[in-house]
Design a protein around this motif. Structure first.
Motif, PDB file in Angstrom:
ATOM      1  N   ASP A  12       0.807  -1.213   0.000  1.00 18.80           N
ATOM      2  CA  ASP A  12       0.000   0.000   0.000  1.00 18.80           C
ATOM      3  C   ASP A  12       0.846   1.270   0.000  1.00 18.80           C
ATOM      4  OD1 ASP A  12      -2.595  -1.229   0.001  1.00 18.80           O
ATOM      5  OD2 ASP A  12      -2.103  -1.913   2.022  1.00 18.80           O
ATOM      6  N   LEU A  13       2.155   1.138   0.096  1.00 17.45           N
ATOM      7  CA  LEU A  13       3.052   2.266  -0.142  1.00 17.45           C
ATOM      8  C   LEU A  13       3.273   2.298  -1.649  1.00 17.45           C
ATOM      9  CD1 LEU A  13       4.946   4.566   0.645  1.00 17.45           C
ATOM     10  CD2 LEU A  13       6.705   2.844   1.116  1.00 17.45           C
ATOM     11  N   LEU A  14       2.589   3.220  -2.318  1.00 15.51           N
ATOM     12  CA  LEU A  14       2.574   3.257  -3.773  1.00 15.51           C
ATOM     13  C   LEU A  14       3.854   3.824  -4.363  1.00 15.51           C
ATOM     14  CD1 LEU A  14      -1.078   4.536  -4.183  1.00 15.51           C
ATOM     15  CD2 LEU A  14      -0.238   2.167  -4.286  1.00 15.51           C
ATOM     16  N   GLY A  15       4.531   4.656  -3.591  1.00 15.00           N
ATOM     17  CA  GLY A  15       5.780   5.233  -4.059  1.00 15.00           C
ATOM     18  C   GLY A  15       6.388   6.109  -2.993  1.00 15.00           C
ATOM     19  N   TYR A  16       7.690   6.296  -3.082  1.00 15.79           N
ATOM     20  CA  TYR A  16       8.364   7.197  -2.148  1.00 15.79           C
ATOM     21  C   TYR A  16       9.591   7.771  -2.826  1.00 15.79           C
ATOM     22  CZ  TYR A  16      11.936   3.665  -1.073  1.00 15.79           C
ATOM     23  OH  TYR A  16      12.968   2.767  -1.156  1.00 15.79           O
TER      24      TYR A  16
ATOM     25  N   TRP B  47      14.922  15.011   2.638  1.00 14.06           N
ATOM     26  CA  TRP B  47      13.479  15.177   2.461  1.00 14.06           C
ATOM     27  C   TRP B  47      12.909  13.859   1.965  1.00 14.06           C
ATOM     28  CZ3 TRP B  47      11.080  19.704   3.756  1.00 14.06           C
ATOM     29  CH2 TRP B  47      11.889  20.812   3.945  1.00 14.06           C
ATOM     30  N   VAL B  48      11.758  13.466   2.505  1.00 14.93           N
ATOM     31  CA  VAL B  48      11.108  12.225   2.087  1.00 14.93           C
ATOM     32  C   VAL B  48       9.657  12.530   1.731  1.00 14.93           C
ATOM     33  CG1 VAL B  48      10.427   9.899   2.797  1.00 14.93           C
ATOM     34  CG2 VAL B  48      12.580  10.854   3.611  1.00 14.93           C
ATOM     35  N   THR B  49       9.214  11.980   0.624  1.00 13.98           N
ATOM     36  CA  THR B  49       7.817  12.064   0.216  1.00 13.98           C
ATOM     37  C   THR B  49       7.313  10.642   0.016  1.00 13.98           C
ATOM     38  OG1 THR B  49       8.260  14.136  -0.933  1.00 13.98           O
ATOM     39  CG2 THR B  49       6.215  13.007  -1.481  1.00 13.98           C
ATOM     40  N   GLU B  50       6.143  10.352   0.570  1.00 15.29           N
ATOM     41  CA  GLU B  50       5.551   9.018   0.439  1.00 15.29           C
ATOM     42  C   GLU B  50       4.126   9.153  -0.085  1.00 15.29           C
ATOM     43  OE1 GLU B  50       7.751   7.329   4.455  1.00 15.29           O
ATOM     44  OE2 GLU B  50       5.583   7.541   4.429  1.00 15.29           O
ATOM     45  N   LEU B  51       3.704   8.157  -0.865  1.00 15.13           N
ATOM     46  CA  LEU B  51       2.332   8.096  -1.349  1.00 15.13           C
ATOM     47  C   LEU B  51       1.749   6.742  -0.955  1.00 15.13           C
ATOM     48  CD1 LEU B  51       0.068   9.454  -2.991  1.00 15.13           C
ATOM     49  CD2 LEU B  51       0.997   8.296  -5.011  1.00 15.13           C
ATOM     50  N   TRP B  52       0.685   6.791  -0.176  1.00 18.36           N
ATOM     51  CA  TRP B  52       0.037   5.604   0.364  1.00 18.36           C
ATOM     52  C   TRP B  52      -1.390   5.493  -0.163  1.00 18.36           C
ATOM     53  CZ3 TRP B  52       2.296   2.217   3.888  1.00 18.36           C
ATOM     54  CH2 TRP B  52       3.540   2.618   4.390  1.00 18.36           C
ATOM     55  N   THR B  53      -1.918   4.273  -0.130  1.00 19.85           N
ATOM     56  CA  THR B  53      -3.312   4.097  -0.525  1.00 19.85           C
ATOM     57  C   THR B  53      -4.242   4.804   0.448  1.00 19.85           C
ATOM     58  OG1 THR B  53      -3.419   1.991   0.652  1.00 19.85           O
ATOM     59  CG2 THR B  53      -2.965   1.910  -1.733  1.00 19.85           C
TER      60      THR B  53
ATOM     61  N   THR C  43      -3.479   2.418   6.551  1.00 18.67           N
ATOM     62  CA  THR C  43      -2.390   1.510   6.195  1.00 18.67           C
ATOM     63  C   THR C  43      -1.033   2.113   6.560  1.00 18.67           C
ATOM     64  OG1 THR C  43      -3.710   0.631   4.393  1.00 18.67           O
ATOM     65  CG2 THR C  43      -1.353   0.212   4.312  1.00 18.67           C
ATOM     66  N   HIS C  44      -0.865   3.404   6.294  1.00 17.62           N
ATOM     67  CA  HIS C  44       0.373   4.094   6.681  1.00 17.62           C
ATOM     68  C   HIS C  44       0.616   3.946   8.163  1.00 17.62           C
ATOM     69  CE1 HIS C  44       2.109   7.683   8.609  1.00 17.62           C
ATOM     70  NE2 HIS C  44       3.045   7.549   7.694  1.00 17.62           N
ATOM     71  N   ASP C  45      -0.407   4.267   8.965  1.00 19.99           N
ATOM     72  CA  ASP C  45      -0.257   4.227  10.421  1.00 19.99           C
ATOM     73  C   ASP C  45       0.049   2.823  10.918  1.00 19.99           C
ATOM     74  OD1 ASP C  45      -0.789   6.927  10.356  1.00 19.99           O
ATOM     75  OD2 ASP C  45      -2.806   6.755  11.215  1.00 19.99           O
ATOM     76  N   GLN C  46      -0.615   1.815  10.371  1.00 16.53           N
ATOM     77  CA  GLN C  46      -0.364   0.436  10.783  1.00 16.53           C
ATOM     78  C   GLN C  46       1.053   0.005  10.430  1.00 16.53           C
ATOM     79  OE1 GLN C  46      -3.508  -1.638   8.763  1.00 16.53           O
ATOM     80  NE2 GLN C  46      -4.949  -1.373  10.453  1.00 16.53           N
ATOM     81  N   THR C  47       1.497   0.370   9.250  1.00 18.94           N
ATOM     82  CA  THR C  47       2.832  -0.032   8.794  1.00 18.94           C
ATOM     83  C   THR C  47       3.926   0.664   9.589  1.00 18.94           C
ATOM     84  OG1 THR C  47       1.983  -0.431   6.567  1.00 18.94           O
ATOM     85  CG2 THR C  47       4.367  -0.154   6.795  1.00 18.94           C
ATOM     86  N   THR C  48       3.792   1.980   9.763  1.00 15.76           N
ATOM     87  CA  THR C  48       4.873   2.724  10.410  1.00 15.76           C
ATOM     88  C   THR C  48       4.931   2.517  11.917  1.00 15.76           C
ATOM     89  OG1 THR C  48       3.508   4.718  10.501  1.00 15.76           O
ATOM     90  CG2 THR C  48       4.967   4.461   8.599  1.00 15.76           C
ATOM     91  N   THR C  49       3.906   1.945  12.505  1.00 15.08           N
ATOM     92  CA  THR C  49       3.950   1.631  13.938  1.00 15.08           C
ATOM     93  C   THR C  49       4.220   0.152  14.195  1.00 15.08           C
ATOM     94  OG1 THR C  49       1.539   1.379  14.048  1.00 15.08           O
ATOM     95  CG2 THR C  49       2.447   3.565  14.569  1.00 15.08           C
ATOM     96  N   SER C  50       4.486  -0.612  13.137  1.00 14.34           N
ATOM     97  CA  SER C  50       4.808  -2.031  13.325  1.00 14.34           C
ATOM     98  C   SER C  50       6.155  -2.159  14.036  1.00 14.34           C
ATOM     99  CB  SER C  50       4.863  -2.744  11.971  1.00 14.34           C
ATOM    100  OG  SER C  50       5.988  -2.318  11.234  1.00 14.34           O
ATOM    101  N   ALA C  51       6.359  -3.279  14.677  1.00 18.39           N
ATOM    102  CA  ALA C  51       7.599  -3.508  15.427  1.00 18.39           C
ATOM    103  C   ALA C  51       8.825  -3.426  14.517  1.00 18.39           C
ATOM    104  CB  ALA C  51       7.541  -4.857  16.130  1.00 18.39           C
TER     105      ALA C  51
END
Length: 101
Positions: free
Chosen positions: A38-42, A55-61, A65-73
């Motif tokens: 679900d991370l479509l591009g970065y 600088w970082v740019t991310e595109l998520w669905t 999904t972003h929050d679940q992924t970035t808070t994973s262990a």
């Protein structure tokens, strides 16, 4: 391609002097650790006027999904390593992509 429902992230990180390349590598490791389709591009960008700024740019669905992924262990473990290499806490904002290709 219209993308009105896609979640975007824009971030800035300032590495400790001489540690920028390590921060960039850890950003890539965090993406790999998340493994989300679900991370479509970065994009990871370095500033021309400041050798320590990334600088970082991310595109998520979507944001969930972003929050679940970035808070994973797995992602948190890499993030902790990266935070130790930063001069100050990361800054950024969230948005909605209105157009991308």
């Amino acid at each position: 391609m219209a993308a009105n429902d896609h979640f975007s992230v824009y971030g800035r990180m300032i590495a400790l002097p001489g540690r920028r390349d390590e921060v960039v590598a850890l950003i890539q490791d965090a993406v790999d650790a998340g493994g989300s389709p679900d991370l479509l591009g970065y994009s990871i960008n370095i500033a021309l006027t400041d050798s320590d700024t990334v600088w970082v740019t991310e595109l998520w669905t979507d944001r969930q999904t972003h929050d679940q992924t970035t808070t994973s262990a797995a992602v948190r473990a890499v993030t902790e390593q990266m935070l130790a290499l930063l001069r100050e806490p990361p800054e950024g904002t969230y948005g909605t992509a209105i157009h991308y290709r």
